[in-house]
Design a protein around this motif. Sequence first.
Motif, PDB file in Angstrom:
ATOM      1  N   GLY A   1       0.786  -1.230   0.000  1.00 23.61           N
ATOM      2  CA  GLY A   1       0.000   0.000   0.000  1.00 23.61           C
ATOM      3  C   GLY A   1       0.810   1.268   0.000  1.00 23.61           C
ATOM      4  N   ALA A   2       1.963   1.279  -0.674  1.00 22.02           N
ATOM      5  CA  ALA A   2       2.768   2.502  -0.758  1.00 22.02           C
ATOM      6  C   ALA A   2       3.526   2.518  -2.075  1.00 22.02           C
ATOM      7  CB  ALA A   2       3.745   2.592   0.408  1.00 22.02           C
ATOM      8  N   ARG A   3       3.694   3.713  -2.633  1.00 23.49           N
ATOM      9  CA  ARG A   3       4.503   3.891  -3.840  1.00 23.49           C
ATOM     10  C   ARG A   3       5.122   5.274  -3.829  1.00 23.49           C
ATOM     11  NH1 ARG A   3       1.594   0.682  -8.836  1.00 23.49           N
ATOM     12  NH2 ARG A   3      -0.362   0.952  -7.734  1.00 23.49           N
ATOM     13  N   LEU A   4       6.353   5.347  -4.262  1.00 25.53           N
ATOM     14  CA  LEU A   4       6.979   6.642  -4.513  1.00 25.53           C
ATOM     15  C   LEU A   4       6.682   6.998  -5.962  1.00 25.53           C
ATOM     16  CD1 LEU A   4       8.806   8.964  -3.536  1.00 25.53           C
ATOM     17  CD2 LEU A   4      10.771   7.648  -4.381  1.00 25.53           C
ATOM     18  N   LEU A   5       5.967   8.097  -6.137  1.00 23.15           N
ATOM     19  CA  LEU A   5       5.596   8.580  -7.461  1.00 23.15           C
ATOM     20  C   LEU A   5       6.289   9.909  -7.739  1.00 23.15           C
ATOM     21  CD1 LEU A   5       1.708   8.079  -7.332  1.00 23.15           C
ATOM     22  CD2 LEU A   5       3.427   6.451  -8.151  1.00 23.15           C
ATOM     23  N   ALA A   6       6.493  10.200  -9.009  1.00 25.30           N
ATOM     24  CA  ALA A   6       7.076  11.477  -9.418  1.00 25.30           C
ATOM     25  C   ALA A   6       6.328  12.015 -10.623  1.00 25.30           C
ATOM     26  CB  ALA A   6       8.557  11.303  -9.747  1.00 25.30           C
ATOM     27  N   THR A   7       6.446  13.301 -10.889  1.00 26.33           N
ATOM     28  CA  THR A   7       5.880  13.852 -12.118  1.00 26.33           C
ATOM     29  C   THR A   7       6.679  13.292 -13.293  1.00 26.33           C
ATOM     30  OG1 THR A   7       7.320  15.792 -12.038  1.00 26.33           O
ATOM     31  CG2 THR A   7       5.176  15.978 -10.952  1.00 26.33           C
ATOM     32  N   PRO A   8       6.053  13.116 -14.455  1.00 20.71           N
ATOM     33  CA  PRO A   8       6.757  12.512 -15.594  1.00 20.71           C
ATOM     34  C   PRO A   8       8.010  13.265 -16.018  1.00 20.71           C
ATOM     35  CG  PRO A   8       4.382  12.520 -15.976  1.00 20.71           C
ATOM     36  CD  PRO A   8       4.617  13.329 -14.742  1.00 20.71           C
TER      37      PRO A   8
ATOM     38  N   LEU B   1      -2.296  15.057  -1.794  1.00 18.17           N
ATOM     39  CA  LEU B   1      -1.014  14.694  -2.411  1.00 18.17           C
ATOM     40  C   LEU B   1      -1.173  14.538  -3.919  1.00 18.17           C
ATOM     41  CD1 LEU B   1       0.414  12.051   0.107  1.00 18.17           C
ATOM     42  CD2 LEU B   1       1.336  14.333  -0.343  1.00 18.17           C
ATOM     43  N   ASN B   2      -2.237  13.879  -4.339  1.00 17.06           N
ATOM     44  CA  ASN B   2      -2.465  13.716  -5.774  1.00 17.06           C
ATOM     45  C   ASN B   2      -2.681  15.055  -6.463  1.00 17.06           C
ATOM     46  OD1 ASN B   2      -2.167  10.940  -5.644  1.00 17.06           O
ATOM     47  ND2 ASN B   2      -4.104  10.493  -6.668  1.00 17.06           N
ATOM     48  N   GLN B   3      -3.432  15.929  -5.837  1.00 19.17           N
ATOM     49  CA  GLN B   3      -3.665  17.247  -6.413  1.00 19.17           C
ATOM     50  C   GLN B   3      -2.356  18.026  -6.544  1.00 19.17           C
ATOM     51  OE1 GLN B   3      -6.437  18.804  -7.753  1.00 19.17           O
ATOM     52  NE2 GLN B   3      -7.212  16.699  -7.669  1.00 19.17           N
ATOM     53  N   ALA B   4      -1.509  17.935  -5.529  1.00 23.06           N
ATOM     54  CA  ALA B   4      -0.226  18.637  -5.567  1.00 23.06           C
ATOM     55  C   ALA B   4       0.663  18.101  -6.685  1.00 23.06           C
ATOM     56  CB  ALA B   4       0.478  18.510  -4.216  1.00 23.06           C
ATOM     57  N   LEU B   5       0.641  16.781  -6.892  1.00 23.18           N
ATOM     58  CA  LEU B   5       1.427  16.181  -7.975  1.00 23.18           C
ATOM     59  C   LEU B   5       0.855  16.583  -9.331  1.00 23.18           C
ATOM     60  CD1 LEU B   5       3.902  14.206  -8.124  1.00 23.18           C
ATOM     61  CD2 LEU B   5       2.241  12.403  -8.631  1.00 23.18           C
TER      62      LEU B   5
ATOM     63  N   ALA C   1      -2.496   4.430  -7.596  1.00 18.99           N
ATOM     64  CA  ALA C   1      -2.965   3.769  -8.819  1.00 18.99           C
ATOM     65  C   ALA C   1      -3.717   4.754  -9.704  1.00 18.99           C
ATOM     66  CB  ALA C   1      -3.861   2.586  -8.468  1.00 18.99           C
ATOM     67  N   GLN C   2      -4.496   5.645  -9.108  1.00 23.08           N
ATOM     68  CA  GLN C   2      -5.224   6.648  -9.871  1.00 23.08           C
ATOM     69  C   GLN C   2      -4.266   7.627 -10.539  1.00 23.08           C
ATOM     70  OE1 GLN C   2      -7.821   7.909  -6.596  1.00 23.08           O
ATOM     71  NE2 GLN C   2      -9.585   7.225  -7.786  1.00 23.08           N
ATOM     72  N   ALA C   3      -3.221   8.042  -9.840  1.00 23.88           N
ATOM     73  CA  ALA C   3      -2.245   8.983 -10.413  1.00 23.88           C
ATOM     74  C   ALA C   3      -1.555   8.380 -11.623  1.00 23.88           C
ATOM     75  CB  ALA C   3      -1.218   9.376  -9.354  1.00 23.88           C
ATOM     76  N   ILE C   4      -1.220   7.102 -11.535  1.00 19.82           N
ATOM     77  CA  ILE C   4      -0.568   6.420 -12.656  1.00 19.82           C
ATOM     78  C   ILE C   4      -1.538   6.271 -13.827  1.00 19.82           C
ATOM     79  CG2 ILE C   4       0.459   4.236 -13.401  1.00 19.82           C
ATOM     80  CD1 ILE C   4       1.534   3.964 -10.499  1.00 19.82           C
ATOM     81  N   ALA C   5      -2.763   5.813 -13.534  1.00 16.28           N
ATOM     82  CA  ALA C   5      -3.751   5.584 -14.587  1.00 16.28           C
ATOM     83  C   ALA C   5      -4.117   6.867 -15.320  1.00 16.28           C
ATOM     84  CB  ALA C   5      -5.001   4.942 -13.990  1.00 16.28           C
TER      85      ALA C   5
ATOM     86  N   PHE D   1      -0.571  11.590 -14.524  1.00  7.45           N
ATOM     87  CA  PHE D   1       0.185  12.682 -13.917  1.00  7.45           C
ATOM     88  C   PHE D   1       1.222  12.197 -12.903  1.00  7.45           C
ATOM     89  CE2 PHE D   1      -3.764  12.354 -11.421  1.00  7.45           C
ATOM     90  CZ  PHE D   1      -3.298  12.306 -10.123  1.00  7.45           C
ATOM     91  N   GLY D   2       1.314  10.874 -12.736  1.00  2.14           N
ATOM     92  CA  GLY D   2       2.331  10.308 -11.857  1.00  2.14           C
ATOM     93  C   GLY D   2       2.962   9.081 -12.478  1.00  2.14           C
ATOM     94  N   VAL D   3       4.250   8.900 -12.267  1.00  2.50           N
ATOM     95  CA  VAL D   3       4.936   7.685 -12.714  1.00  2.50           C
ATOM     96  C   VAL D   3       5.555   7.019 -11.489  1.00  2.50           C
ATOM     97  CG1 VAL D   3       5.417   8.502 -15.046  1.00  2.50           C
ATOM     98  CG2 VAL D   3       7.054   8.981 -13.224  1.00  2.50           C
TER      99      VAL D   3
END
Length: 326
Positions: free
Chosen positions: A111-118, A169-173, A189-193, A196-198
Amino acid sequence: MFERHRFTRRRLAILAAATAVVLAPLPLSAQEVVRVGNLKLAHFAGVSYVKEIAKNCGITVDLKIFAKGPDIMQAMLAGELDVGATASEAVISARGNGAPVYIVGGFAKGGARLLATPESGIKSAADLKGKKVGVTRGSIQEVLLGAEMAKHGLKARDVNLIYLGYPDLNQALLQKQVDAIMQTEPQSAQAIARGFGVEVLKPYDTPVGSPIRTLVMTEKFYNDKKAVASKFMECFVKAQKTFMDDPKAAETFVTQDVFKGQLTSPEFQEALANSPYTLEMSADHIQKTTDVMAEHGIGKMSKPAKAADWVKLDLLEAAKASAGTN
């Protein structure tokens, strides 16, 4: 004389009926209400599902949804909840400051992932130096972020930490107010789909391993209402097994009942692939998490508690045995 005798018998009958009403047991719903706090997250949904089947377990569940784990712990300390579902960090911190609570089970892993902007160019935790990084304060994601940064020699001062709630957090990304976030599910998962997140990494290669979310009881409920606590745990195991054995039932409940159609089936599948339901828990796992928190100063504990003293898995093991599961 006959009339007096008949009157007396009638009075006795009325008195007996009234006494029976007074002495009759109250309905289970009035007797055995369990107050439960939970979070609106995909991998926490098995705990919410207990409410749906509680009647068949001989209990009633009064379910309340909170924004984050520390809020649940505060409600437990205030005597407003009997049971809470939270990440281990919140309850470890609370117990380390003297809170009278026990960990009695586990219900989800990962239940955790480090995401970044593309366009950030971030490929590993080492690349976070000098970047704006969002995380939810008082979450297991904060613990994992600290542990990942430590692997690369980074400290909190080496990044610009921004503390936000999970949806924020998603909005900020999305709006590129941060370069990266350590996020929960299903938001990651939503950010990736939605593009706006990788994914940079799943942070399970630290001493914490894959974190297990914790089911928590107050000491008072565990000690003073053992029979009710046992019923709740039996119901909890049934709910978890339902979701573990029937993923479609889990998907329907999460996407329709919990998220009201705001989470798609593919997003649910992606989220649960990174946060599967479980019935696992151990004192060893909690001790390792406690040690990492103490090492990195997360949680501000007055005295870290020894896990073996307050991880109580007897009710869980009995419920699993009753259900015929390991």
